[in-house]
Scaffold this active site. Sequence first.
Site, short mmCIF file in Angstrom:
data_model
loop_
_atom_site.label_atom_id
_atom_site.label_comp_id
_atom_site.label_asym_id
_atom_site.label_seq_id
_atom_site.Cartn_x
_atom_site.Cartn_y
_atom_site.Cartn_z
N HIS A 118 1.56 -4.08 6.28
CA HIS A 118 0.54 -3.99 6.88
C HIS A 118 -1.16 -3.92 5.89
O HIS A 118 -2.01 -4.27 6.69
CB HIS A 118 -0.10 -1.74 6.97
CG HIS A 118 -0.75 -1.34 6.16
ND1 HIS A 118 1.00 -0.98 5.07
CD2 HIS A 118 -1.30 -0.54 5.68
CE1 HIS A 118 0.19 -0.70 4.89
NE2 HIS A 118 -1.37 0.01 5.12
N GLU A 119 -1.15 -4.64 4.83
CA GLU A 119 -2.20 -5.33 4.38
C GLU A 119 -2.60 -6.70 3.72
O GLU A 119 -1.52 -7.26 3.25
CB GLU A 119 -2.74 -4.64 2.61
CG GLU A 119 -3.82 -3.64 2.71
CD GLU A 119 -3.95 -2.86 1.42
OE1 GLU A 119 -4.19 -1.85 1.84
OE2 GLU A 119 -3.87 -3.87 0.34
N ARG A 144 -5.05 3.15 18.47
CA ARG A 144 -5.25 3.84 16.98
C ARG A 144 -3.71 3.68 16.45
O ARG A 144 -2.70 3.66 17.18
CB ARG A 144 -5.61 5.30 17.53
CG ARG A 144 -5.78 5.93 16.89
CD ARG A 144 -5.70 7.61 17.11
NE ARG A 144 -7.16 7.71 17.91
CZ ARG A 144 -7.41 9.00 18.41
NH1 ARG A 144 -7.29 9.74 18.22
NH2 ARG A 144 -8.68 8.75 19.99
N CYS A 198 -6.58 -2.95 4.68
CA CYS A 198 -6.64 -1.04 4.19
C CYS A 198 -7.07 -0.45 3.37
O CYS A 198 -7.88 0.08 3.57
CB CYS A 198 -4.84 -0.86 4.78
SG CYS A 198 -4.32 1.04 4.16
N CYS A 209 0.98 -1.27 -0.18
CA CYS A 209 -0.19 0.51 0.48
C CYS A 209 0.67 0.96 -0.29
O CYS A 209 2.09 0.89 0.24
CB CYS A 209 -0.91 -0.31 0.58
SG CYS A 209 -1.38 1.55 1.26
N HIS A 210 0.25 2.00 0.20
CA HIS A 210 1.28 3.65 -0.39
C HIS A 210 1.96 4.24 0.66
O HIS A 210 2.88 4.78 0.91
CB HIS A 210 0.67 4.93 -0.90
CG HIS A 210 0.51 4.76 -2.18
ND1 HIS A 210 -1.18 4.97 -3.01
CD2 HIS A 210 0.97 4.74 -3.57
CE1 HIS A 210 -0.49 4.62 -4.31
NE2 HIS A 210 0.73 4.99 -4.77
N THR A 211 0.89 3.36 1.92
CA THR A 211 1.83 4.33 3.23
C THR A 211 2.96 3.29 3.51
O THR A 211 3.62 3.56 4.04
CB THR A 211 0.70 3.92 4.71
OG1 THR A 211 -0.76 4.20 3.62
CG2 THR A 211 0.91 4.31 5.81
N CYS A 214 -12.38 0.76 25.64
CA CYS A 214 -12.16 2.55 25.67
C CYS A 214 -13.72 3.38 25.58
O CYS A 214 -14.29 2.84 24.69
CB CYS A 214 -11.04 2.83 24.98
SG CYS A 214 -11.23 3.20 23.33
N CYS A 258 -9.91 4.10 18.61
CA CYS A 258 -9.57 3.26 19.78
C CYS A 258 -8.09 4.55 20.41
O CYS A 258 -7.04 4.59 19.67
CB CYS A 258 -9.11 1.95 19.15
SG CYS A 258 -8.55 1.04 21.04
N CYS A 291 -9.79 -2.24 20.66
CA CYS A 291 -9.41 -2.68 22.25
C CYS A 291 -10.71 -3.50 22.88
O CYS A 291 -10.57 -4.15 23.77
CB CYS A 291 -9.02 -1.79 23.36
SG CYS A 291 -10.07 -0.50 23.90
N ARG A 330 -3.09 -2.48 -6.59
CA ARG A 330 -3.05 -3.64 -6.63
C ARG A 330 -1.56 -5.02 -5.97
O ARG A 330 -2.28 -5.85 -7.14
CB ARG A 330 -3.49 -4.29 -5.12
CG ARG A 330 -4.03 -3.41 -4.19
CD ARG A 330 -3.00 -2.74 -2.82
NE ARG A 330 -3.04 -1.84 -2.12
CZ ARG A 330 -3.63 -0.84 -1.98
NH1 ARG A 330 -2.81 -0.04 -2.62
NH2 ARG A 330 -4.26 -0.22 -0.75
N CYS A 357 -14.62 2.81 21.86
CA CYS A 357 -14.54 1.68 21.16
C CYS A 357 -16.04 1.23 21.57
O CYS A 357 -16.92 0.10 20.91
CB CYS A 357 -13.51 0.76 21.38
SG CYS A 357 -12.26 0.45 21.24
#
Length: 380
Positions: free
Chosen positions: A70-71, A118, A178, A48-50, A103, A114, A100, A373, A106
Amino acid sequence: MSSTVGKVIRCKAAVAWEAGKPLVIEEVEVAPPQAMEVRVKIVVTALCHTDVYFWEAKGQTPVFPRIFGHEAAGIVESVGEGVTELKPGDHVLPVFTGECKECRHCKSEESNMCDLLRINTDRGVMLNDGKSRFSINGKPIYHFVGTSTFSQYSVIHVGCLAKINPAAPMDKVCILSCGVSTGLGATLNVAKPPKGSTVAIFGLGAVGLSAAEGARIAGASRIIGVDLNPKRFDEAKKFGVTEFVNPKDHHKPVQEVLAEMTDGGVDRSIECTGSVNAMISAFECVHDGWGVAVLVGVPNKDDAFKTHPMNFLNEKTLKGTFFGNYKPRTDLPNVVEMYMRKELKLEKFITHEVRLSEINKAFDYMLKGESLRCIIRMDG
Ligand code: NAD
Ligand code: ZN
């Protein structure tokens, strides 16, 4: 029970030693999960770009050496103390932001931000003990957004794992962890276009095309794609985008062009560019009285949004969203089911595929703007 439980696992991972330098496939040691943590065998991941943005580390805190990614989709190998919702063998999607379930966020039906889990792009360690679970010859290798899926095994907080239908093909649903969920949720959960409405999508990357997919699912009758890059228009036709506007082809602001095309403005607009000018246009192009604009793109640090307050008095609404307002653990399993019922199409997003050993090719495709992707199979 697998023989690896409670032991260090040695496996392959793509390590970023330095900002902007090709990743190196290394043998890493992955420690067992501690309290509220889960060790996951990553089956497939996507770029992903992130990942690329933090790998380039231009202007952010550099945290290296680091394992990005992360994906993804994977299978639970073992669980730490206190984990009751997941067991070895469960199929999961790791998510860069968590839930979680304790909180205020959530517990609120309105929020998915969260307090505990987060997204934190500066943290490279686990919450439990402030240490990394990855190492090479005893030297720590840092985590990325709590997921680090460019490793054959990763240790992830239980609150950042969505348990999904084991029948779901992981090489497709991995992209729901994501970008695709972000765009889809921006339309379905936040913009909520009524059936038959006209929707403008600013930015036709993976996030914008997912927002378009949401508009198609919601039954929009016109989906107008806005992008500065005309190459994006061909791809976008596959996603139900019916009309195209390139702001560069016009001498007046694009919001005026859209107002002329739609008898006063679009019913909904979704901004997926990260450009503050596109954000302003996306807001100003909605119809007075009922129009809603949703911002998804991440702006630059010093950007400021400027518009005349009269636009609000004229009953135009501006909203923004994080991860499409989805709560990762509660909502993602249902998004996977939308794919299983064939309501949501994912195949058309996956334009490239490589093995872990070729992961740098996935970076090349993205940097050249060739891929929507690229999935990375972790077994070789
Ligand atoms: P992308 O780079 O693939 O696509 C962006 C598109 O916007 C490109 O086609 C580009 O040509 C176009 N564009 C740029 N400036 C424009 C302008 N002024 N007018 C019209 N088009 C313009 O990116 P992506 O992966 O699809 O992500 C889109 C945005 O969403 C990024 O800013 C990303 O950081 C953000 N994002 C937000 C969240 C969230 O939770 N809010 C999550 C993931 C990604
Ligand atoms: Zn929470």
